[in-house]
Write a protein that holds these residues in place. Structure first.
Motif, PDB file in Angstrom:
ATOM      1  N   HIS A   1      63.961 129.643   7.207  1.00 41.45           N
ATOM      2  CA  HIS A   1      62.965 128.967   8.044  1.00 41.45           C
ATOM      3  C   HIS A   1      61.914 128.241   7.209  1.00 41.45           C
ATOM      4  O   HIS A   1      61.163 127.419   7.738  1.00 41.45           O
ATOM      5  N   GLN A   2      61.867 128.534   5.901  1.00 42.69           N
ATOM      6  CA  GLN A   2      60.897 127.880   5.024  1.00 42.69           C
ATOM      7  C   GLN A   2      61.453 126.630   4.342  1.00 42.69           C
ATOM      8  O   GLN A   2      60.728 125.952   3.615  1.00 42.69           O
ATOM      9  N   VAL A   3      62.729 126.316   4.552  1.00 40.23           N
ATOM     10  CA  VAL A   3      63.303 125.112   3.958  1.00 40.23           C
ATOM     11  C   VAL A   3      62.683 123.881   4.614  1.00 40.23           C
ATOM     12  O   VAL A   3      62.724 123.725   5.839  1.00 40.23           O
ATOM     13  N   ARG A   4      62.110 123.017   3.805  1.00 41.70           N
ATOM     14  CA  ARG A   4      61.459 121.812   4.334  1.00 41.70           C
ATOM     15  C   ARG A   4      62.346 120.585   4.288  1.00 41.70           C
ATOM     16  O   ARG A   4      62.093 119.599   4.990  1.00 41.70           O
ATOM     17  N   ALA A   5      63.374 120.613   3.474  1.00 39.21           N
ATOM     18  CA  ALA A   5      64.260 119.453   3.344  1.00 39.21           C
ATOM     19  C   ALA A   5      65.079 119.256   4.616  1.00 39.21           C
ATOM     20  O   ALA A   5      65.567 120.226   5.210  1.00 39.21           O
ATOM     21  N   ARG A   6      65.235 118.007   5.018  1.00 34.96           N
ATOM     22  CA  ARG A   6      66.174 117.710   6.085  1.00 34.96           C
ATOM     23  C   ARG A   6      67.569 118.076   5.575  1.00 34.96           C
ATOM     24  O   ARG A   6      67.938 117.713   4.462  1.00 34.96           O
ATOM     25  N   THR A   7      68.352 118.791   6.392  1.00 37.52           N
ATOM     26  CA  THR A   7      69.574 119.430   5.907  1.00 37.52           C
ATOM     27  C   THR A   7      70.770 119.089   6.783  1.00 37.52           C
ATOM     28  O   THR A   7      70.683 119.124   8.011  1.00 37.52           O
ATOM     29  N   LEU A   8      71.888 118.774   6.130  1.00 36.24           N
ATOM     30  CA  LEU A   8      73.179 118.615   6.795  1.00 36.24           C
ATOM     31  C   LEU A   8      74.093 119.734   6.302  1.00 36.24           C
ATOM     32  O   LEU A   8      74.408 119.802   5.109  1.00 36.24           O
ATOM     33  N   ILE A   9      74.513 120.596   7.195  1.00 31.52           N
ATOM     34  CA  ILE A   9      75.435 121.677   6.883  1.00 31.52           C
ATOM     35  C   ILE A   9      76.834 121.202   7.259  1.00 31.52           C
ATOM     36  O   ILE A   9      77.090 120.872   8.417  1.00 31.52           O
ATOM     37  N   THR A  10      77.750 121.119   6.297  1.00 33.17           N
ATOM     38  CA  THR A  10      79.121 120.714   6.593  1.00 33.17           C
ATOM     39  C   THR A  10      80.046 121.905   6.355  1.00 33.17           C
ATOM     40  O   THR A  10      79.828 122.698   5.438  1.00 33.17           O
ATOM     41  N   TRP A  11      81.088 122.002   7.179  1.00 37.52           N
ATOM     42  CA  TRP A  11      81.944 123.194   7.115  1.00 37.52           C
ATOM     43  C   TRP A  11      83.358 122.850   7.559  1.00 37.52           C
ATOM     44  O   TRP A  11      83.553 122.062   8.496  1.00 37.52           O
ATOM     45  N   GLY A  12      84.323 123.425   6.907  1.00 39.25           N
ATOM     46  CA  GLY A  12      85.700 123.355   7.371  1.00 39.25           C
ATOM     47  C   GLY A  12      85.924 124.375   8.471  1.00 39.25           C
ATOM     48  O   GLY A  12      85.607 125.559   8.300  1.00 39.25           O
ATOM     49  N   ARG A  13      86.457 123.924   9.585  1.00 40.85           N
ATOM     50  CA  ARG A  13      86.669 124.831  10.714  1.00 40.85           C
ATOM     51  C   ARG A  13      87.566 126.003  10.341  1.00 40.85           C
ATOM     52  O   ARG A  13      87.429 127.117  10.859  1.00 40.85           O
ATOM     53  N   ASP A  14      88.488 125.770   9.391  1.00 37.06           N
ATOM     54  CA  ASP A  14      89.503 126.761   9.045  1.00 37.06           C
ATOM     55  C   ASP A  14      89.227 127.425   7.697  1.00 37.06           C
ATOM     56  O   ASP A  14      90.155 127.881   7.025  1.00 37.06           O
ATOM     57  N   ASP A  15      87.963 127.483   7.312  1.00 41.35           N
ATOM     58  CA  ASP A  15      87.547 128.065   6.032  1.00 41.35           C
ATOM     59  C   ASP A  15      87.848 129.559   6.032  1.00 41.35           C
ATOM     60  O   ASP A  15      87.352 130.312   6.871  1.00 41.35           O
ATOM     61  N   ARG A  16      88.661 130.005   5.071  1.00 35.44           N
ATOM     62  CA  ARG A  16      89.009 131.424   4.934  1.00 35.44           C
ATOM     63  C   ARG A  16      88.251 132.090   3.790  1.00 35.44           C
ATOM     64  O   ARG A  16      88.467 133.272   3.498  1.00 35.44           O
ATOM     65  N   VAL A  17      87.379 131.343   3.128  1.00 39.58           N
ATOM     66  CA  VAL A  17      86.537 131.902   2.066  1.00 39.58           C
ATOM     67  C   VAL A  17      85.169 132.257   2.638  1.00 39.58           C
ATOM     68  O   VAL A  17      84.663 133.373   2.466  1.00 39.58           O
ATOM     69  N   SER A  18      84.558 131.296   3.306  1.00 35.64           N
ATOM     70  CA  SER A  18      83.287 131.535   3.999  1.00 35.64           C
ATOM     71  C   SER A  18      83.472 131.065   5.435  1.00 35.64           C
ATOM     72  O   SER A  18      83.287 129.888   5.738  1.00 35.64           O
ATOM     73  N   PRO A  19      83.868 131.963   6.331  1.00 38.74           N
ATOM     74  CA  PRO A  19      84.194 131.569   7.703  1.00 38.74           C
ATOM     75  C   PRO A  19      83.038 130.874   8.414  1.00 38.74           C
ATOM     76  O   PRO A  19      81.862 131.052   8.077  1.00 38.74           O
ATOM     77  N   LEU A  20      83.407 130.088   9.411  1.00 42.08           N
ATOM     78  CA  LEU A  20      82.466 129.194  10.077  1.00 42.08           C
ATOM     79  C   LEU A  20      81.264 129.907  10.676  1.00 42.08           C
ATOM     80  O   LEU A  20      80.178 129.327  10.756  1.00 42.08           O
ATOM     81  N   ASP A  21      81.422 131.168  11.091  1.00 41.69           N
ATOM     82  CA  ASP A  21      80.271 131.846  11.707  1.00 41.69           C
ATOM     83  C   ASP A  21      79.117 132.047  10.725  1.00 41.69           C
ATOM     84  O   ASP A  21      77.977 132.306  11.152  1.00 41.69           O
ATOM     85  N   MET A  22      79.379 131.891   9.417  1.00 44.43           N
ATOM     86  CA  MET A  22      78.287 131.962   8.442  1.00 44.43           C
ATOM     87  C   MET A  22      77.269 130.842   8.646  1.00 44.43           C
ATOM     88  O   MET A  22      76.112 130.959   8.241  1.00 44.43           O
ATOM     89  N   ALA A  23      77.703 129.751   9.283  1.00 46.75           N
ATOM     90  CA  ALA A  23      76.805 128.611   9.482  1.00 46.75           C
ATOM     91  C   ALA A  23      75.763 128.850  10.566  1.00 46.75           C
ATOM     92  O   ALA A  23      74.792 128.095  10.671  1.00 46.75           O
ATOM     93  N   LEU A  24      75.936 129.893  11.383  1.00 51.52           N
ATOM     94  CA  LEU A  24      75.049 130.086  12.530  1.00 51.52           C
ATOM     95  C   LEU A  24      73.601 130.344  12.113  1.00 51.52           C
ATOM     96  O   LEU A  24      72.667 129.782  12.689  1.00 51.52           O
ATOM     97  N   VAL A  25      73.403 131.205  11.115  1.00 55.35           N
ATOM     98  CA  VAL A  25      72.031 131.517  10.702  1.00 55.35           C
ATOM     99  C   VAL A  25      71.327 130.291  10.123  1.00 55.35           C
ATOM    100  O   VAL A  25      70.230 129.949  10.568  1.00 55.35           O
TER     101      VAL A  25
END
Length: 287
Positions: free
Chosen positions: A223-247
């Motif tokens: 919540h302290q990140v001030r930079a405008r941020t684009l989070i990109t993710w592969g839907r089928d990522d088996r290393v860091s699954p997509l639900d990691m992007a929720l937080v």
């Protein structure tokens, strides 16, 4: 200038060893820092070399090779610990007060930590998988377990299993990729650094340290990140699954999430054109 590996390679001596990097684009253009992920045989060039032709048309691209991965000088530290100060030393030495940054996996975590520590130095940030915290999926994920198995007992077969977990389309895992990665991953100092990160003992030690540390984990401070941020993710990522992007998607104040279908952990490689279009539009947007 030809955007080949050798033509773009540079060296930067520092008090903690030589940092190597690739540079492409107009030196007077806005600077774009690209930070690679981790894993056997990884380099910044292998993560981002194919993306440089497009980004170099708009930016001064700087692909930093982190210490401990076989390109920049080795480090006795945990490579994740060494990476964060290396970014600061690198930008200071080049006289860069503020940059845009793209970070893949570990590089995304390093980018985020840097944005938290020195918020005025990051204008816009793009992450590619890896950053955040698992909510619904098991942790560590399949890819990290395969990485741990390779790190503890390297074999060509285990390397291939891990590489296959990184992609949706296994045809991307070529014999050339396997041979290049095998040669670098088994170099003694690089393998030693990998074991400081991904051996079973290292992962268990990191989990224990995190559970007893008085400092909050980085993902709790998003919540302290001030930079405008684009989070990109592969839907089928088996290393860091997509639900990691929720937080990060929910807690970074000015964050967007772009999910690419039929895509594993290497979105910038496996969905190159779609990923580049989304990232370029984000970085060059005037608002």
């Amino acid at each position: 200038m030809s955007l080949t590996h050798d033509a773009t390679l540079r060296e930067l001596p520092t008090e903690h060893g030589v940092l190597r990097y690739h540079e492409a684009g107009d030196p007077g253009a806005p600077p774009l820092l690209l930070l690679h992920g981790s894993g056997p045989g990884v380099t910044g060039w292998r993560n981002f070399g194919a993306n440089l032709p497009l980004f170099a048309e708009h930016f001064r691209c700087l692909v930093l090779e982190f210490p401990g991965f076989g390109v920049s000088d080795p480090t006795d530290q945990h490579p994740m610990v060494a990476a964060l100060p290396a970014v600061g030393r690198f930008l200071d030495a080049l006289g860069l007060e503020q940059v845009d940054v793209i970070g893949n996996s570990m590089g995304g975590v390093v980018s985020t930590r840097f944005a938290l520590a020195q918020p005025d130095r990051i204008r816009r940030m793009v992450t590619v998988g890896g950053m955040g915290r698992a909510i619904f999926s098991p942790s560590p994920g399949e890819g990290l377990n395969l990485l741990m198995e390779f790190t503890e007992a390297p074999s060509r077969e285990r390397l291939i299993e891990w590489l296959n977990s990184m992609v949706f389309d296994r045809a991307l895992v070529t014999e050339q990729m396997i041979e290049e990665r095998w040669a670098q991953a088994t170099e003694p100092s690089t393998l030693a650094a990998a074991r400081r990160m991904y051996s079973r003992a290292a992962l268990e030690g990191m989990a224990k340290a995190a559970s007893t540390s008085p400092e909050p984990p980085y993902w709790a401070m998003l919540h302290q990140v001030r930079a405008r941020t684009l989070i990109t993710w592969g839907r089928d990522d088996r290393v860091s699954p997509l639900d990691m992007a929720l937080v990060p998607m929910r807690t970074i104040p000015d964050a967007e999430l772009h999910v690419l279908p039929n895509c594993g952990h290497w979105a910038m490689i496996e969905q190159k054109s779609a990923w580049e279009a989304a990232v370029l539009a984000f970085l060059t947007r005037k608002d």
